[in-house]
Design a protein around this motif. Sequence first.
Motif, PDB file in Angstrom:
ATOM      1  N   LEU A 241      -3.108   1.390   6.255  1.00 46.50           N
ATOM      2  CA  LEU A 241      -2.574   2.599   6.599  1.00 46.50           C
ATOM      3  C   LEU A 241      -2.952   2.885   8.048  1.00 46.50           C
ATOM      4  O   LEU A 241      -2.290   3.545   8.754  1.00 46.50           O
ATOM      5  CB  LEU A 241      -3.482   3.635   5.561  1.00 46.50           C
ATOM      6  CG  LEU A 241      -2.846   3.616   4.211  1.00 46.50           C
ATOM      7  CD1 LEU A 241      -3.585   4.658   3.336  1.00 46.50           C
ATOM      8  CD2 LEU A 241      -1.442   3.977   4.036  1.00 46.50           C
TER       9      LEU A 241
ATOM     10  N   VAL B 123       1.002  -1.220   0.182  1.00 46.34           N
ATOM     11  CA  VAL B 123       0.083   0.045   0.155  1.00 46.34           C
ATOM     12  C   VAL B 123       0.823   1.332  -0.126  1.00 46.34           C
ATOM     13  O   VAL B 123       1.861   1.245   0.776  1.00 46.34           O
ATOM     14  CB  VAL B 123      -0.919   0.068   1.345  1.00 46.34           C
ATOM     15  CG1 VAL B 123      -1.649   1.330   1.434  1.00 46.34           C
ATOM     16  CG2 VAL B 123      -1.876  -1.027   1.074  1.00 46.34           C
ATOM     17  N   TYR B 124       0.513   2.230  -0.805  1.00 47.22           N
ATOM     18  CA  TYR B 124       1.229   3.416  -0.937  1.00 47.22           C
ATOM     19  C   TYR B 124       0.384   4.728  -0.405  1.00 47.22           C
ATOM     20  O   TYR B 124      -0.993   4.583  -0.703  1.00 47.22           O
ATOM     21  CB  TYR B 124       1.869   3.780  -2.179  1.00 47.22           C
ATOM     22  CG  TYR B 124       1.094   3.959  -2.977  1.00 47.22           C
ATOM     23  CD1 TYR B 124       0.491   5.369  -3.315  1.00 47.22           C
ATOM     24  CD2 TYR B 124       0.374   3.163  -4.027  1.00 47.22           C
ATOM     25  CE1 TYR B 124      -0.335   5.763  -4.356  1.00 47.22           C
ATOM     26  CE2 TYR B 124      -0.284   3.574  -4.994  1.00 47.22           C
ATOM     27  CZ  TYR B 124      -0.718   5.011  -5.405  1.00 47.22           C
ATOM     28  OH  TYR B 124      -1.565   5.406  -6.269  1.00 47.22           O
ATOM     29  N   VAL B 125       1.056   5.762   0.096  1.00 45.47           N
ATOM     30  CA  VAL B 125       0.089   6.988   0.528  1.00 45.47           C
ATOM     31  C   VAL B 125       1.145   8.215   0.221  1.00 45.47           C
ATOM     32  O   VAL B 125       2.225   8.159   0.470  1.00 45.47           O
ATOM     33  CB  VAL B 125      -0.336   7.005   2.016  1.00 45.47           C
ATOM     34  CG1 VAL B 125       0.814   6.853   2.700  1.00 45.47           C
ATOM     35  CG2 VAL B 125      -1.451   7.904   2.104  1.00 45.47           C
ATOM     36  N   ARG B 126       0.626   9.181  -0.161  1.00 44.17           N
ATOM     37  CA  ARG B 126       1.242  10.576  -0.129  1.00 44.17           C
ATOM     38  C   ARG B 126       0.198  11.661  -0.024  1.00 44.17           C
ATOM     39  O   ARG B 126      -0.818  11.673  -0.331  1.00 44.17           O
ATOM     40  CB  ARG B 126       2.234  10.641  -1.602  1.00 44.17           C
ATOM     41  CG  ARG B 126       1.326  10.955  -2.685  1.00 44.17           C
ATOM     42  CD  ARG B 126       2.328  11.591  -3.639  1.00 44.17           C
ATOM     43  NE  ARG B 126       1.727  11.904  -5.013  1.00 44.17           N
ATOM     44  CZ  ARG B 126       0.852  12.709  -5.420  1.00 44.17           C
ATOM     45  NH1 ARG B 126       0.673  13.796  -4.502  1.00 44.17           N
ATOM     46  NH2 ARG B 126       0.408  12.726  -6.752  1.00 44.17           N
TER      47      ARG B 126
ATOM     48  N   CYS C 109      -3.773   7.623  -2.303  1.00 47.20           N
ATOM     49  CA  CYS C 109      -3.380   6.170  -2.050  1.00 47.20           C
ATOM     50  C   CYS C 109      -3.588   4.985  -2.843  1.00 47.20           C
ATOM     51  O   CYS C 109      -4.358   5.350  -3.860  1.00 47.20           O
ATOM     52  CB  CYS C 109      -3.715   5.790  -0.625  1.00 47.20           C
ATOM     53  SG  CYS C 109      -5.286   5.778  -0.381  1.00 47.20           S
TER      54      CYS C 109
ATOM     55  N   PHE D 122      -4.883  13.232   1.054  1.00 48.47           N
ATOM     56  CA  PHE D 122      -3.879  12.254   0.661  1.00 48.47           C
ATOM     57  C   PHE D 122      -4.421  11.598  -0.576  1.00 48.47           C
ATOM     58  O   PHE D 122      -5.562  11.449  -0.723  1.00 48.47           O
ATOM     59  CB  PHE D 122      -3.536  11.360   1.961  1.00 48.47           C
ATOM     60  CG  PHE D 122      -2.940  11.861   3.046  1.00 48.47           C
ATOM     61  CD1 PHE D 122      -1.704  11.787   3.265  1.00 48.47           C
ATOM     62  CD2 PHE D 122      -3.541  12.642   3.964  1.00 48.47           C
ATOM     63  CE1 PHE D 122      -0.945  12.698   4.331  1.00 48.47           C
ATOM     64  CE2 PHE D 122      -3.159  13.220   5.070  1.00 48.47           C
ATOM     65  CZ  PHE D 122      -1.708  13.269   5.301  1.00 48.47           C
TER      66      PHE D 122
ATOM     67  N   ILE E 103      -6.341  -1.160   1.651  1.00 43.95           N
ATOM     68  CA  ILE E 103      -5.542   0.086   1.965  1.00 43.95           C
ATOM     69  C   ILE E 103      -5.993   0.713   3.248  1.00 43.95           C
ATOM     70  O   ILE E 103      -4.822   0.833   3.826  1.00 43.95           O
ATOM     71  CB  ILE E 103      -5.967   0.933   0.718  1.00 43.95           C
ATOM     72  CG1 ILE E 103      -5.589   0.436  -0.612  1.00 43.95           C
ATOM     73  CG2 ILE E 103      -5.385   2.343   0.992  1.00 43.95           C
ATOM     74  CD1 ILE E 103      -5.820   1.234  -1.820  1.00 43.95           C
ATOM     75  N   TRP E 104      -7.004   0.866   3.409  1.00 46.85           N
ATOM     76  CA  TRP E 104      -7.260   1.925   4.682  1.00 46.85           C
ATOM     77  C   TRP E 104      -6.800   1.072   6.059  1.00 46.85           C
ATOM     78  O   TRP E 104      -6.255   1.532   6.927  1.00 46.85           O
ATOM     79  CB  TRP E 104      -8.568   2.107   4.919  1.00 46.85           C
ATOM     80  CG  TRP E 104      -8.857   2.932   6.367  1.00 46.85           C
ATOM     81  CD1 TRP E 104      -8.204   3.842   6.711  1.00 46.85           C
ATOM     82  CD2 TRP E 104     -10.238   2.980   6.856  1.00 46.85           C
ATOM     83  NE1 TRP E 104      -8.898   4.307   7.939  1.00 46.85           N
ATOM     84  CE2 TRP E 104      -9.980   3.584   8.123  1.00 46.85           C
ATOM     85  CE3 TRP E 104     -11.379   2.160   6.865  1.00 46.85           C
ATOM     86  CZ2 TRP E 104     -11.145   3.992   9.005  1.00 46.85           C
ATOM     87  CZ3 TRP E 104     -12.420   2.383   7.769  1.00 46.85           C
ATOM     88  CH2 TRP E 104     -12.289   3.314   8.985  1.00 46.85           C
TER      89      TRP E 104
END
Length: 409
Positions: A312, A259-262, A275, A273, A308-309
Amino acid sequence: MTLPASADVVIVGGAAMGSSLAYHLLAHPGFSGRVVVVEKDPTYARSASALSAASIRQQFSQPVNVRISLHGIRFLRALEEHLGVPGESCDIGLREGSYLYLATEAGADVLRANHAVQVAEGADVALLDPAALVARFPWLNPGDDVVLGSLGLSGEGWFDGWGLLQAFRRKAKALGALYVAGEVAGVVREGSHITHAVLADGARIACGTLVDCAGAGARTLAAKAGVDLPVFARRRYVFTFACRGDVPNCPLMIDTTGVYVRPEGETADGRRFICGVSPGAAEDEGLAWRDDDPATQAVDWSYFEERIWPALAARVPAFEAIRPGAAWAGPYDMCALDHNALIGPAAPHGPENFLLCNGFSGHGLQQSPAVGRGLAELIVEGRYATLDLSDLAFARIAEGRRVVERNVI
């Protein structure tokens, strides 16, 4: 615009890669020919360039990809110098915010090996243990699984992908590129050369060189030229959310789960954000994407809710309380051989004047400056003059040479 009878170079696909090539060709002092760019969707509504998360990094596992992105960040920093057009803004909102890869014990050796490659090529990247990670990012929960992090200290970040696409396109047009709305439905081949590109409406254009920059449609176009291109369109989702919690100096973080986030900006209900997550190989096969299927615009929200959530929220406690926002789906032109681009002549297994520029596997925007320049040099000078891209040659398929990129998001 009316289709001309002939062109020295016909580029199929006018998104970031095709427009970069058009610009670099016309800016090359040794080129004085005509460039025609054929784009089937001038709105770019479903282009990977427009739908991408639009980031740049040096944290690759292959030296050639590190070199490509080192040129890319220099190009983006001086964008006005390269692509400036009077009366038009060249601001793409470049934010150098870095990438952070997290690894478990199982992945730590890969991170170390990648780091050695990156540093050897001049990338500014540091390896951090969990204590150092928390000291730099107090909001991060390394848990009991993270043993190592790889952080880009400079030269990485994100930008407006749509803005870069349009900047390339504007500059190419200002230099004389002709953009034609249409779809290349076939080619006319005589012996070892393609003589004409044939549009869906039956119109033809004679070409000295034909370049496949068709993105998700690249495999279909290559097949018309008799080339079996191992590039397949794959669907990727990008989700947005707002968070009121404090997550200062958040990089583009890639969790151990994939999973990515920015960060993306501020909203009325908190910082915004974006993701996503990279599906595994088996899931990728189940997400085959056809660019003539409007259903591919639909978003599978289960990816956010189930994968994802939770990931995160476990890694960043502030993300336990969020407000989900918009989401969209877009294509990756994925290279099934090794997740690296296929660039350069299709010969000897295809027409001699047919060039490929495909299979960027999600890296196309950041690689467009170097690849456009390289292919322009190849067309004009017959060689890569400034940065050798031959590691990514299409010929490696016949040679049985895989150049595996392990850092694919």
